[in-house]
Scaffold this motif. Structure first.
Motif, PDB file in Angstrom:
ATOM      1  N   SER A  33       0.805  -1.230   0.000  1.00 33.60           N
ATOM      2  CA  SER A  33       0.000   0.000   0.000  1.00 33.60           C
ATOM      3  C   SER A  33       0.834   1.273   0.000  1.00 33.60           C
ATOM      4  CB  SER A  33      -0.878   0.040   1.259  1.00 33.60           C
ATOM      5  OG  SER A  33      -1.483  -1.182   1.499  1.00 33.60           O
ATOM      6  N   VAL A  34       2.095   1.176   0.413  1.00 32.72           N
ATOM      7  CA  VAL A  34       2.876   2.393   0.620  1.00 32.72           C
ATOM      8  C   VAL A  34       3.124   3.142  -0.697  1.00 32.72           C
ATOM      9  CG1 VAL A  34       5.064   1.100   0.561  1.00 32.72           C
ATOM     10  CG2 VAL A  34       4.953   3.273   1.758  1.00 32.72           C
ATOM     11  N   ASP A  35       3.045   4.459  -0.630  1.00 32.28           N
ATOM     12  CA  ASP A  35       3.207   5.320  -1.798  1.00 32.28           C
ATOM     13  C   ASP A  35       4.694   5.385  -2.191  1.00 32.28           C
ATOM     14  OD1 ASP A  35       3.455   7.399  -3.564  1.00 32.28           O
ATOM     15  OD2 ASP A  35       2.281   8.841  -2.378  1.00 32.28           O
ATOM     16  N   SER A 333      -2.799   3.608   2.161  1.00 36.77           N
ATOM     17  CA  SER A 333      -1.675   4.454   1.794  1.00 36.77           C
ATOM     18  C   SER A 333      -1.691   5.782   2.572  1.00 36.77           C
ATOM     19  CB  SER A 333      -1.727   4.648   0.281  1.00 36.77           C
ATOM     20  OG  SER A 333      -1.049   5.769  -0.090  1.00 36.77           O
ATOM     21  N   ASP A 337       0.985   7.339   5.462  1.00 38.09           N
ATOM     22  CA  ASP A 337       1.472   8.728   5.459  1.00 38.09           C
ATOM     23  C   ASP A 337       1.260   9.386   6.816  1.00 38.09           C
ATOM     24  OD1 ASP A 337       2.148   8.497   2.826  1.00 38.09           O
ATOM     25  OD2 ASP A 337       0.480   9.694   2.049  1.00 38.09           O
TER      26      ASP A 337
END
Ligand code: ADP
Ligand code: MG
Length: 364
Positions: A33-35, A333, A337
């Protein structure tokens, strides 16, 4: 997005814990999921023997559900010391969620997601957490704890009888320092209590004994350092006698209902209790607060009780924490953050504390 270089995000997973495998599944979900525009991501797997490895990222593999711990062994300090790094310890249980890893990260001076040493340690140890919740008059099931040395004392059987007299025949027995229902069992009466204690002692030297409560299991996601936000409230409906390991991690076994259907008064009490527990236990960044709710309990103050708080809750596809935010409109995501921003804020705040002595005298 700022034009500056991306944050170096080190995702730690695996670890020397019985929850090693769950952590690999949680990390898989985080890494997927990480950007990648915002972060330069390094997945670091910790083997059961404690070796750190820089892992290849298998999130693109359609059949994979967990990160494999492969790749070259690395020196932890070399990984943590690289500039612009933030660490996300996606580790559950001892040696990850209990303050030990947080201690290492504090000493190295790297910002990291989640609670500090004290909040992690107190929340992980159910006996300490219950003591603190009790001191804050936060409702919880009646409980006792015993330590390993007491088992061999001549009055141990009498002690168990006294516990049954006080808490009732139906009891839950758990190691103080575990999660994922590992070592947790239900006992009926003093004889079963004794074998349940022996089982729990395989995982820790301290064992919690609680009255079994009849209640719904409600979980709420909390996010923040000083200012807190709450996700949608979830209810888990265990398939088994209680919410066990199988239920937690096999899709489709337990039902998770988000949002939980609660009366407005109970919902308000759930939110208030979750915030009180989070603050009392010094949680920061994130935590999932698990509660027992029985709207018909004859004592109004015991309709909402805290079961436990998890400072690094599961992040698997079916885990309540990320789902609770998703339901509240925060994608996985975006959640990552926010967690990284909170880690940086906390680090900045802690770094601003004076480490020198400020003279209070007027020595001119
Ligand atoms: N006092 C209790 N009364 C009723 N059920 C309980 C009690 N304590 C635990 N349980 C059941 O056992 C499960 C696991 O216990 P928990 O304390 O949450 O351990 P873990 O930290 O391993 O998740 C709970 O989700 C719940 O289903
Ligand atoms: Mg639990």
């Amino acid at each position: 997005m700022p034009a500056t270089s991306p944050i170096h995000l080190v995702v730690l997973f695996g670890g020397r814990s019985a929850e090693h495998d769950i952590s690999r599944v949680s990390a898989f979900n985080v890494l997927r999921s990480v950007d990648r525009d915002r972060y330069d991501v390094t997945p670091i797997g910790i083997e059961r023997d404690g070796t750190w490895r820089r892992c290849s990222d298998n999130t693109a593999n359609a059949d994979a559900t967990a990160i494999e711990i492969d790749g070259d062994a690395v020196n932890p300090f070399d990984v943590l010391k690289s500039p612009g790094t933030v660490v996300f310890p996606v580790l559950h249980g001892p040696n990850g969620e209990d303050g030990t890893m947080q201690g290492l990260l504090e000493v190295v001076g790297v910002p990291y997601v989640g609670s500090g040493v004290l909040g992690s340690a107190v929340s992980m140890d159910k006996a300490m957490a219950k003591t603190v919740l009790g001191a804050h008059q936060i409702a919880q099931p009646h409980w006792r704890s015993i330590q390993r040395y007491q088992v061999d004392q001549p009055d141990f059987d009498q002690m168990l009888d006294a516990i049954v007299d006080e808490l009732g025949e139906e009891l839950f027995v758990k190691p103080a320092n575990m999660g994922s229902s590992i070592g947790v069992s239900k006992a009926n009466g003093a004889t079963e209590l004794r074998s349940a204690i022996d089982m729990a002692l395989n995982y820790d030297d301290i064992v919690i004994i609680e009255e079994a409560v009849t209640a719904r299991e409600i979980e709420i996601a909390v996010l923040g350092n000083e200012e807190l936000s709450l996700g949608s409230i979830g209810e888990v409906r265990p398939a088994a006698d209680f919410y066990d390991y199988e239920d937690k991690y096999s899709d489709g076994v337990a039902d998770v209902v988000i949002p939980a259907v609660l009366s407005p008064a109970i919902e308000a009490a759930v939110r208030e209790t979750a915030v009180a527990a989070y603050r009392a236990l010094r949680a920061e960044g994130l935590a999932r607060v698990d509660l027992f709710v029985n709207e018909d309990h004859p004592e109004p103050s015991r309709r909402v009780m805290v079961n436990e708080i998890n400072t690094l809750p599961g992040f698997t596809q079916i885990s309540v924490y990320p789902q609770s935010w998703e339901h509240a409109g925060v994608s996985h995501s975006d959640l990552i953050d926010k967690l990284v921003d909170l880690a940086l804020q906390r680090h900045q705040r802690m770094s601003a504390h004076h480490v020198d002595v400020i003279s209070t005298r007027d020595d001119q």
